[in-house]
Design an enzyme around this catalytic site. Structure first.
Site, PDB file in Angstrom:
ATOM      1  N   GLY A 121      45.587 118.065 -36.691  1.00 35.65           N
ATOM      2  CA  GLY A 121      46.636 117.944 -37.700  1.00 35.65           C
ATOM      3  C   GLY A 121      46.684 116.524 -38.229  1.00 35.65           C
ATOM      4  O   GLY A 121      46.378 115.572 -37.502  1.00 35.65           O
ATOM      5  N   GLN A 133      50.148 109.269 -42.536  1.00 37.41           N
ATOM      6  CA  GLN A 133      49.116 108.688 -41.667  1.00 37.41           C
ATOM      7  C   GLN A 133      47.930 108.132 -42.450  1.00 37.41           C
ATOM      8  O   GLN A 133      47.131 107.382 -41.911  1.00 37.41           O
ATOM      9  CB  GLN A 133      48.616 109.732 -40.654  1.00 37.41           C
ATOM     10  CG  GLN A 133      49.683 110.125 -39.632  1.00 37.41           C
ATOM     11  CD  GLN A 133      49.162 111.180 -38.680  1.00 37.41           C
ATOM     12  OE1 GLN A 133      49.148 112.354 -39.024  1.00 37.41           O
ATOM     13  NE2 GLN A 133      48.716 110.761 -37.514  1.00 37.41           N
ATOM     14  N   CYS A 168      48.512 112.084 -30.852  1.00 39.56           N
ATOM     15  CA  CYS A 168      48.689 111.823 -32.279  1.00 39.56           C
ATOM     16  C   CYS A 168      47.570 110.887 -32.713  1.00 39.56           C
ATOM     17  O   CYS A 168      47.261 109.929 -32.007  1.00 39.56           O
ATOM     18  CB  CYS A 168      50.051 111.168 -32.506  1.00 39.56           C
ATOM     19  SG  CYS A 168      50.349 110.712 -34.225  1.00 39.56           S
ATOM     20  N   LEU A 169      46.973 111.155 -33.876  1.00 40.50           N
ATOM     21  CA  LEU A 169      45.871 110.305 -34.347  1.00 40.50           C
ATOM     22  C   LEU A 169      46.334 108.873 -34.644  1.00 40.50           C
ATOM     23  O   LEU A 169      45.512 107.966 -34.702  1.00 40.50           O
ATOM     24  CB  LEU A 169      45.215 110.917 -35.590  1.00 40.50           C
ATOM     25  CG  LEU A 169      44.426 112.218 -35.348  1.00 40.50           C
ATOM     26  CD1 LEU A 169      43.941 112.806 -36.666  1.00 40.50           C
ATOM     27  CD2 LEU A 169      43.262 111.986 -34.401  1.00 40.50           C
ATOM     28  N   HIS A 223      54.910 118.826 -35.039  1.00 42.56           N
ATOM     29  CA  HIS A 223      54.483 117.422 -34.967  1.00 42.56           C
ATOM     30  C   HIS A 223      54.217 116.861 -36.369  1.00 42.56           C
ATOM     31  O   HIS A 223      54.686 115.770 -36.708  1.00 42.56           O
ATOM     32  CB  HIS A 223      53.224 117.326 -34.088  1.00 42.56           C
ATOM     33  CG  HIS A 223      52.664 115.955 -33.958  1.00 42.56           C
ATOM     34  ND1 HIS A 223      52.717 115.241 -32.777  1.00 42.56           N
ATOM     35  CD2 HIS A 223      52.034 115.148 -34.852  1.00 42.56           C
ATOM     36  CE1 HIS A 223      52.153 114.055 -32.978  1.00 42.56           C
ATOM     37  NE2 HIS A 223      51.719 113.980 -34.212  1.00 42.56           N
ATOM     38  N   GLU A 224      53.490 117.626 -37.190  1.00 41.02           N
ATOM     39  CA  GLU A 224      53.144 117.127 -38.534  1.00 41.02           C
ATOM     40  C   GLU A 224      54.378 117.067 -39.429  1.00 41.02           C
ATOM     41  O   GLU A 224      54.532 116.125 -40.214  1.00 41.02           O
ATOM     42  CB  GLU A 224      52.056 118.000 -39.180  1.00 41.02           C
ATOM     43  CG  GLU A 224      50.744 118.069 -38.407  1.00 41.02           C
ATOM     44  CD  GLU A 224      50.230 116.739 -37.905  1.00 41.02           C
ATOM     45  OE1 GLU A 224      50.403 115.721 -38.606  1.00 41.02           O
ATOM     46  OE2 GLU A 224      49.665 116.695 -36.788  1.00 41.02           O
ATOM     47  N   HIS A 277      56.216 113.952 -38.889  1.00 43.74           N
ATOM     48  CA  HIS A 277      55.641 112.809 -39.615  1.00 43.74           C
ATOM     49  C   HIS A 277      56.227 112.718 -41.028  1.00 43.74           C
ATOM     50  O   HIS A 277      56.472 111.622 -41.540  1.00 43.74           O
ATOM     51  CB  HIS A 277      54.116 112.952 -39.749  1.00 43.74           C
ATOM     52  CG  HIS A 277      53.341 112.438 -38.574  1.00 43.74           C
ATOM     53  ND1 HIS A 277      53.369 111.130 -38.182  1.00 43.74           N
ATOM     54  CD2 HIS A 277      52.494 113.063 -37.714  1.00 43.74           C
ATOM     55  CE1 HIS A 277      52.571 110.964 -37.123  1.00 43.74           C
ATOM     56  NE2 HIS A 277      52.031 112.128 -36.818  1.00 43.74           N
TER      57      HIS A 277
HETATM   58 NI    NI Z   1      50.690 112.592 -35.332  1.00 44.22          NI
END
Ligand code: NI
Length: 168
Positions: free
Chosen positions: A46, A51, A91-92, A133-134, A137
């Site tokens: 995701g 991000q 998380c990236l 989660h997304e 963000h």
């Molecule tokens: Ni994330």
């Protein structure tokens, strides 16, 4: 498609509120495809627009990348949820960190896709977790916000250490 740079924790854009997308232009489509490419290469399941330094309500998800089943969500909103469970999550924007987070195991999310079609899907398990989660963000919320203060401090200290050695 272009691989985009993923912003890490500490970058202000991750805490900036996002704006609704009013028209799905060619630029929005290109951004979505670039985000998918970036997510697959990371690799991740995701990625949300903040991000990649864009404060718009857009995220891309593929909870089963082996099958290549990408979902692009524009202006998504969760309209039903139930059954909270705890599961590991990363998380990236936080490479190397993985924490147990409590989220709903069943949700219904509505969004617009790249073809301007209004969609509504039920998600369960991993997909439900990623969607929540997304969407967080897009509200400038990060997974560490769910952790107790002491644990966040440990993570922030570790990130400061990584920054010092140029590893962040
Ligand atoms: Ni994330």
């Amino acid at each position: 498609m272009t691989k985009l740079k993923i912003k890490k924790y500490g970058d202000f854009v991750l805490r900036r509120k996002t704006e609704m997308i009013l028209e799905i232009t060619d630029d929005i489509k290109k951004l979505a495809y670039d985000m998918l490419e970036t997510m697959y290469l990371a690799p991740g399941i995701g990625l949300a627009a903040p991000q990649v330094d864009v404060s718009l309500k857009l995220c891309v998800i593929d909870a089963d990348p082996k099958q290549k089943s990408p979902i692009v969500m524009i202006n998504p909103k969760i309209i039903a949820d139930e059954n909270k469970i705890v599961a590991g999550e990363g998380c990236l924007s936080f490479p190397g960190f993985y924490e147990d987070i409590k989220r709903f195991d069943n949700i219904v999310v509505k969004y617009t896709d790249l073809n301007e079609k209004k969609c509504e899907i039920k998600a369960q398990g991993l997909l439900a977790k990623v969607v929540q989660h997304e969407l967080d963000h897009l509200d400038a919320k990060l997974f560490i916000d769910y952790l107790p203060a002491w644990k966040r401090k440990v993570i922030e200290k570790e990130i400061r250490r990584k920054k010092k050695i140029g590893d962040w």
